[in-house]
Motif scaffolding. Structure first.
Motif, mmCIF file in Angstrom:
data_model
loop_
_atom_site.group_PDB
_atom_site.id
_atom_site.type_symbol
_atom_site.label_atom_id
_atom_site.label_comp_id
_atom_site.label_asym_id
_atom_site.label_seq_id
_atom_site.Cartn_x
_atom_site.Cartn_y
_atom_site.Cartn_z
ATOM 1 N N ALA A 156 0.833 -1.211 0.000
ATOM 2 C CA ALA A 156 0.000 0.000 0.000
ATOM 3 C C ALA A 156 0.859 1.248 0.000
ATOM 4 N N ARG A 157 1.895 1.273 0.825
ATOM 5 C CA ARG A 157 2.754 2.451 0.901
ATOM 6 C C ARG A 157 3.505 2.662 -0.409
ATOM 7 N N ALA A 158 3.958 1.578 -1.035
ATOM 8 C CA ALA A 158 4.656 1.705 -2.322
ATOM 9 C C ALA A 158 3.719 2.276 -3.385
ATOM 10 N N LEU A 159 2.474 1.798 -3.414
ATOM 11 C CA LEU A 159 1.516 2.302 -4.401
ATOM 12 C C LEU A 159 1.220 3.782 -4.170
ATOM 13 N N LEU A 160 1.116 4.182 -2.922
ATOM 14 C CA LEU A 160 0.861 5.588 -2.609
ATOM 15 C C LEU A 160 2.028 6.469 -3.027
ATOM 16 N N GLY A 169 -9.963 13.549 -8.728
ATOM 17 C CA GLY A 169 -10.020 13.432 -7.273
ATOM 18 C C GLY A 169 -9.080 12.383 -6.722
ATOM 19 N N ASP A 170 -9.371 11.099 -6.967
ATOM 20 C CA ASP A 170 -8.535 10.034 -6.432
ATOM 21 C C ASP A 170 -7.161 10.037 -7.098
ATOM 22 N N PHE A 205 -9.756 -1.498 -2.763
ATOM 23 C CA PHE A 205 -8.757 -0.517 -2.335
ATOM 24 C C PHE A 205 -8.129 0.182 -3.537
ATOM 25 N N ILE A 206 -8.032 -0.530 -4.649
ATOM 26 C CA ILE A 206 -7.493 0.025 -5.885
ATOM 27 C C ILE A 206 -8.387 -0.422 -7.041
ATOM 28 N N GLU A 207 -8.261 0.293 -8.164
ATOM 29 C CA GLU A 207 -9.012 -0.088 -9.370
ATOM 30 C C GLU A 207 -8.082 0.024 -10.568
ATOM 31 N N VAL A 208 -7.867 -1.082 -11.253
ATOM 32 C CA VAL A 208 -7.030 -1.088 -12.452
ATOM 33 C C VAL A 208 -7.917 -0.727 -13.639
ATOM 34 N N LEU A 209 -7.574 0.365 -14.319
ATOM 35 C CA LEU A 209 -8.388 0.879 -15.417
ATOM 36 C C LEU A 209 -8.007 0.203 -16.732
ATOM 37 N N THR A 214 -3.684 2.762 -12.587
ATOM 38 C CA THR A 214 -4.278 2.252 -11.355
ATOM 39 C C THR A 214 -4.826 3.405 -10.531
ATOM 40 N N LEU A 215 -6.110 3.334 -10.210
ATOM 41 C CA LEU A 215 -6.761 4.343 -9.392
ATOM 42 C C LEU A 215 -6.630 3.940 -7.928
ATOM 43 N N ILE A 216 -6.195 4.884 -7.093
ATOM 44 C CA ILE A 216 -5.974 4.614 -5.676
ATOM 45 C C ILE A 216 -7.151 5.165 -4.884
ATOM 46 N N LYS A 217 -7.804 4.314 -4.124
ATOM 47 C CA LYS A 217 -8.934 4.742 -3.302
ATOM 48 C C LYS A 217 -8.426 5.246 -1.949
ATOM 49 N N ASP A 218 -9.190 6.164 -1.342
ATOM 50 C CA ASP A 218 -8.781 6.765 -0.072
ATOM 51 C C ASP A 218 -8.521 5.730 1.013
ATOM 52 N N ARG A 219 -9.301 4.668 1.014
ATOM 53 C CA ARG A 219 -9.193 3.683 2.088
ATOM 54 C C ARG A 219 -7.861 2.936 2.081
ATOM 55 N N LEU A 220 -7.082 3.046 0.985
ATOM 56 C CA LEU A 220 -5.772 2.377 0.955
ATOM 57 C C LEU A 220 -4.852 2.963 2.017
ATOM 58 N N ASN A 221 -5.053 4.258 2.347
ATOM 59 C CA ASN A 221 -4.220 4.887 3.388
ATOM 60 C C ASN A 221 -4.300 4.165 4.713
ATOM 61 N N SER A 222 -5.422 3.523 4.970
ATOM 62 C CA SER A 222 -5.601 2.849 6.274
ATOM 63 C C SER A 222 -4.657 1.667 6.443
ATOM 64 N N LEU A 223 -4.138 1.145 5.337
ATOM 65 C CA LEU A 223 -3.243 -0.013 5.413
ATOM 66 C C LEU A 223 -1.785 0.388 5.621
ATOM 67 N N SER A 224 -1.458 1.660 5.332
ATOM 68 C CA SER A 224 -0.057 2.065 5.377
ATOM 69 C C SER A 224 0.272 2.897 6.616
#
Length: 224
Positions: A156-160, A169-170, A205-209, A214-224
């Protein structure tokens, strides 16, 4: 299309933004523009290069390798970043290899010219110190990640870190995410990273377009 002079180029580099006109002209007369193809090594771990390289275009990776040839990706350098300042300051071999990830243009400033700029311009010296502090903070964050986070948190941290703001937005990662690169960043296997990425996508948590971004959703922050 007009060709930019060395003076025009260095004026676009944040590190040189505080130079006086005379200092900027001195640097412009000594820098050399150099182009590296994808995969070319700009500086090599364990060796000295005696120059500062300022990235103009392209992208590079900072990589360290152990005695068994295993690689860890420490950072990605973008236009405006500079390479080799630590070795110039302490006169020691480079602690990591920097390799062009795509075709990359850099400005090369020699040791003598670099050393001359610092005492003559305290703002530039401060900019170099600020850059070193930023890298130290990044290293501290990576150590914290390896020591305290599970593989989900490290992915999660690497993706962010890869993600950039988007008008929608995202945050979004514009290029296709390499599982192998993420694995080298976080100290895990490629297979483990693939499983975690698939699970993050399934759980929203993410969406591959369709275009591979890759779209990063806000909730991914909760994992990092």
């Amino acid at each position: 299309m007009s060709i930019l002079s060395n003076l025009d180029l260095i004026r676009r580099v944040p590190l040189f933004s505080t130079l006086t006109q005379a200092q900027a002209e001195l640097v412009a007369n000594t820098v050399v523009k150099r182009r590296y193809k994808r995969g070319d090594i700009i500086v090599e771990q364990g060796k000295k290069s005696n120059f500062l390289a300022i990235v103009l275009t392209g992208r590079t990776r900072v990589i360290t390798t152990d005695s068994r040839g295993r690689e860890v990706i420490l950072a990605t350098m973008q236009p405006g970043d500079y390479i080799g300042e630590m070795s110039l300051i302490d006169n020691q071999p480079h602690s990591a290899t920097v390799r062009a990830e795509i075709q990359t243009d850099v400005l090369i400033l020699g040791r003598a010219e670099f050393a001359r700029c610092l005492p003559e311009n305290s703002s530039m010296a401060y900019a170099v110190m600020r850059g070193l502090v930023q890298r130290l903070r990044h290293a501290d964050r990576k150590i914290e990640s390896l020591a305290l986070l599970d593989v989900y948190g490290r992915v999660a941290r690497a993706l962010l870190e890869f993600a950039q703001p988007s008008p929608e937005g995202d945050p979004v990662i514009r290029e296709r995410v390499s599982r192998q690169d993420v694995a080298k960043m976080i100290g895990a296997s490629r297979e483990m990273v693939s499983r975690v990425m698939k699970d993050l996508e399934d759980r929203g948590f993410i969406e591959v377009l369709p275009d591979g971004s890759t779209l990063i959703k806000d909730r991914l922050n909760s994992l990092s």
